[in-house]
Design a protein around this motif. Structure first.
Motif, PDB file in Angstrom:
ATOM      1  N   GLU A   2       0.806  -1.198   0.000  1.00 44.55           N
ATOM      2  CA  GLU A   2       0.000   0.000   0.000  1.00 44.55           C
ATOM      3  C   GLU A   2       0.852   1.267   0.000  1.00 44.55           C
ATOM      4  OE1 GLU A   2      -0.380  -2.417   2.168  1.00 44.55           O
ATOM      5  OE2 GLU A   2       0.418  -1.747   4.090  1.00 44.55           O
ATOM      6  N   ASN A   3       2.045   1.201   0.677  1.00 42.77           N
ATOM      7  CA  ASN A   3       2.873   2.392   0.719  1.00 42.77           C
ATOM      8  C   ASN A   3       3.503   2.699  -0.628  1.00 42.77           C
ATOM      9  OD1 ASN A   3       2.744   3.519   3.345  1.00 42.77           O
ATOM     10  ND2 ASN A   3       3.802   1.721   4.141  1.00 42.77           N
ATOM     11  N   ASN A   4       3.728   1.666  -1.441  1.00 43.46           N
ATOM     12  CA  ASN A   4       4.295   1.904  -2.766  1.00 43.46           C
ATOM     13  C   ASN A   4       3.378   2.759  -3.611  1.00 43.46           C
ATOM     14  OD1 ASN A   4       6.558   0.413  -2.193  1.00 43.46           O
ATOM     15  ND2 ASN A   4       5.730  -1.510  -3.018  1.00 43.46           N
ATOM     16  N   ALA A   5       2.063   2.492  -3.517  1.00 43.24           N
ATOM     17  CA  ALA A   5       1.099   3.284  -4.276  1.00 43.24           C
ATOM     18  C   ALA A   5       1.112   4.717  -3.814  1.00 43.24           C
ATOM     19  CB  ALA A   5      -0.304   2.689  -4.131  1.00 43.24           C
ATOM     20  N   VAL A   6       1.224   4.913  -2.506  1.00 43.73           N
ATOM     21  CA  VAL A   6       1.246   6.272  -1.980  1.00 43.73           C
ATOM     22  C   VAL A   6       2.487   6.997  -2.441  1.00 43.73           C
ATOM     23  CG1 VAL A   6       1.350   7.638   0.132  1.00 43.73           C
ATOM     24  CG2 VAL A   6      -0.146   5.668   0.012  1.00 43.73           C
ATOM     25  N   LYS A   7       3.648   6.327  -2.320  1.00 48.53           N
ATOM     26  CA  LYS A   7       4.897   6.982  -2.693  1.00 48.53           C
ATOM     27  C   LYS A   7       4.923   7.331  -4.166  1.00 48.53           C
ATOM     28  CE  LYS A   7       7.559   4.760   0.989  1.00 48.53           C
ATOM     29  NZ  LYS A   7       8.566   3.724   1.309  1.00 48.53           N
ATOM     30  N   SER A   8       4.313   6.481  -4.992  1.00 41.44           N
ATOM     31  CA  SER A   8       4.311   6.760  -6.423  1.00 41.44           C
ATOM     32  C   SER A   8       3.482   7.967  -6.778  1.00 41.44           C
ATOM     33  CB  SER A   8       3.787   5.541  -7.185  1.00 41.44           C
ATOM     34  OG  SER A   8       2.417   5.366  -6.959  1.00 41.44           O
ATOM     35  N   SER A   9       2.600   8.399  -5.858  1.00 37.76           N
ATOM     36  CA  SER A   9       1.757   9.555  -6.141  1.00 37.76           C
ATOM     37  C   SER A   9       2.213  10.797  -5.399  1.00 37.76           C
ATOM     38  CB  SER A   9       0.312   9.258  -5.735  1.00 37.76           C
ATOM     39  OG  SER A   9       0.217   9.047  -4.342  1.00 37.76           O
ATOM     40  N   MET A  10       3.409  10.754  -4.796  1.00 32.90           N
ATOM     41  CA  MET A  10       3.867  11.887  -4.016  1.00 32.90           C
ATOM     42  C   MET A  10       4.144  13.107  -4.881  1.00 32.90           C
ATOM     43  SD  MET A  10       3.991  11.482  -0.750  1.00 32.90           S
ATOM     44  CE  MET A  10       5.288  12.566  -0.162  1.00 32.90           C
ATOM     45  N   LYS A  11       4.534  12.880  -6.121  1.00 29.63           N
ATOM     46  CA  LYS A  11       4.741  13.995  -7.037  1.00 29.63           C
ATOM     47  C   LYS A  11       3.531  14.120  -7.936  1.00 29.63           C
ATOM     48  CE  LYS A  11       8.899  15.092  -5.659  1.00 29.63           C
ATOM     49  NZ  LYS A  11       9.189  16.378  -5.040  1.00 29.63           N
ATOM     50  N   ASP A 146       0.429   9.581   3.093  1.00 30.72           N
ATOM     51  CA  ASP A 146       0.611   8.223   3.610  1.00 30.72           C
ATOM     52  C   ASP A 146      -0.629   7.839   4.421  1.00 30.72           C
ATOM     53  OD1 ASP A 146       1.350   5.856   4.858  1.00 30.72           O
ATOM     54  OD2 ASP A 146       3.406   6.511   5.247  1.00 30.72           O
ATOM     55  N   TYR A 147      -1.567   7.164   3.771  1.00 30.37           N
ATOM     56  CA  TYR A 147      -2.828   6.853   4.447  1.00 30.37           C
ATOM     57  C   TYR A 147      -2.655   5.806   5.544  1.00 30.37           C
ATOM     58  CZ  TYR A 147      -2.978   3.005   1.005  1.00 30.37           C
ATOM     59  OH  TYR A 147      -2.682   1.912   0.236  1.00 30.37           O
TER      60      TYR A 147
END
Length: 253
Positions: A2-11, A146-147
């Motif tokens: 789940e954190n990978n999806a969040v990190k990929s949307s940080m920009k 980061d949900y």
């Protein structure tokens, strides 16, 4: 996962702002139109979803809650009206523009003694452990960087036996409704926002924010992974939205 999806949307977007800054600018920009656009774009379904959520929460007189990403405070006010004068609700949001709209509604409702509004970061709550009966977040979890961290913070600040509650947009799973919904959400919704609120780019963010957010079953697993018990997930309006509820372990049991 789940954190990978969040990190990929940080920009996000052409300005390459971090997600947190971009989302903040979006909500500062739409604060004055937020309530009316919610009614228009959800066909007033968000009111029915919140009513269903309040029923499932079974809040009692004197209960306390923290409402994260409280926005213009509709849910905050609903909880204050339910918990009564002996209860207390804290609404937290990072957008001062949204909070300003909420303050007007709280004052109009005569709820200043029951509601405290705080500008703050949902990923780092300025409250001690085990304080609240409920921690809620409505239509805000998909917007944070980061949900998982937000959900962990919600779990931290509720009392043992307390409830973590998330009401959020979700993803329909059955056709042909799924295809029709995503056509509306991705194509028609931003155009309606442009027509009614003179905002297009800001409302393009909504479908983009949902794209990398987990579906109902995946979010249930996140609830369980952070240690919440008795996790329940309820699809709303054919899966357009979902309610997730988890209970913090009661150490006395």
């Amino acid at each position: 996962m789940e954190n990978n999806a969040v990190k990929s949307s940080m920009k996000h977007d052409e300005s390459n702002k971090p997600k947190e800054q971009y989302v903040h600018s979006v909500f500062e920009n739409i604060a004055g139109k937020y309530d009316i656009m919610n009614d228009i774009l959800s066909f007033r379904q968000h009111k029915r979803w919140r009513k269903f959520t309040m029923k499932k929460m079974n809040m009692q007189l004197g209960d306390t809650a923290i409402d994260l990403c409280c926005g213009t405070c509709d849910w905050t006010i609903s909880m204050a009206n339910t918990s009564g004068e002996s209860g207390h609700i804290i609404g937290l949001d990072f957008s001062e523009g949204m909070l300003n709209v909420g303050r007007q509604k709280v004052k109009k409702g005569g709820l200043n003694k029951q509601i405290t509004l705080v500008q703050g970061n949902a990923m780092s709550l300025p409250f001690e452990d085990n304080r609240f009966d409920y921690a809620t977040i409505g239509f805000g979890l998909r917007n944070v960087p980061d949900y998982v961290k937000v959900l962990e913070e919600m779990k931290r600040v509720v009392k043992p036996g307390g409830m973590v509650v998330c009401l959020e947009l979700s993803k329909p799973t059955w056709q042909p409704f799924k295809g029709l919904y995503f056509f509306y959400f991705q194509k028609l919704l931003p155009l309606m926002a442009k027509l009614f609120a003179k905002r297009y780019e800001q409302y393009k963010w909504l479908p983009e924010s949902l794209a990398l957010f987990p579906g109902r079953k995946e979010l249930s697993e996140v609830f369980r992974k952070i240690g919440l018990n008795h996790v329940e997930a309820f699809p709303l309006t054919s899966g357009i939205a979902a309610l997730h509820i988890g209970i913090k372990e009661n150490m006395d049991v």
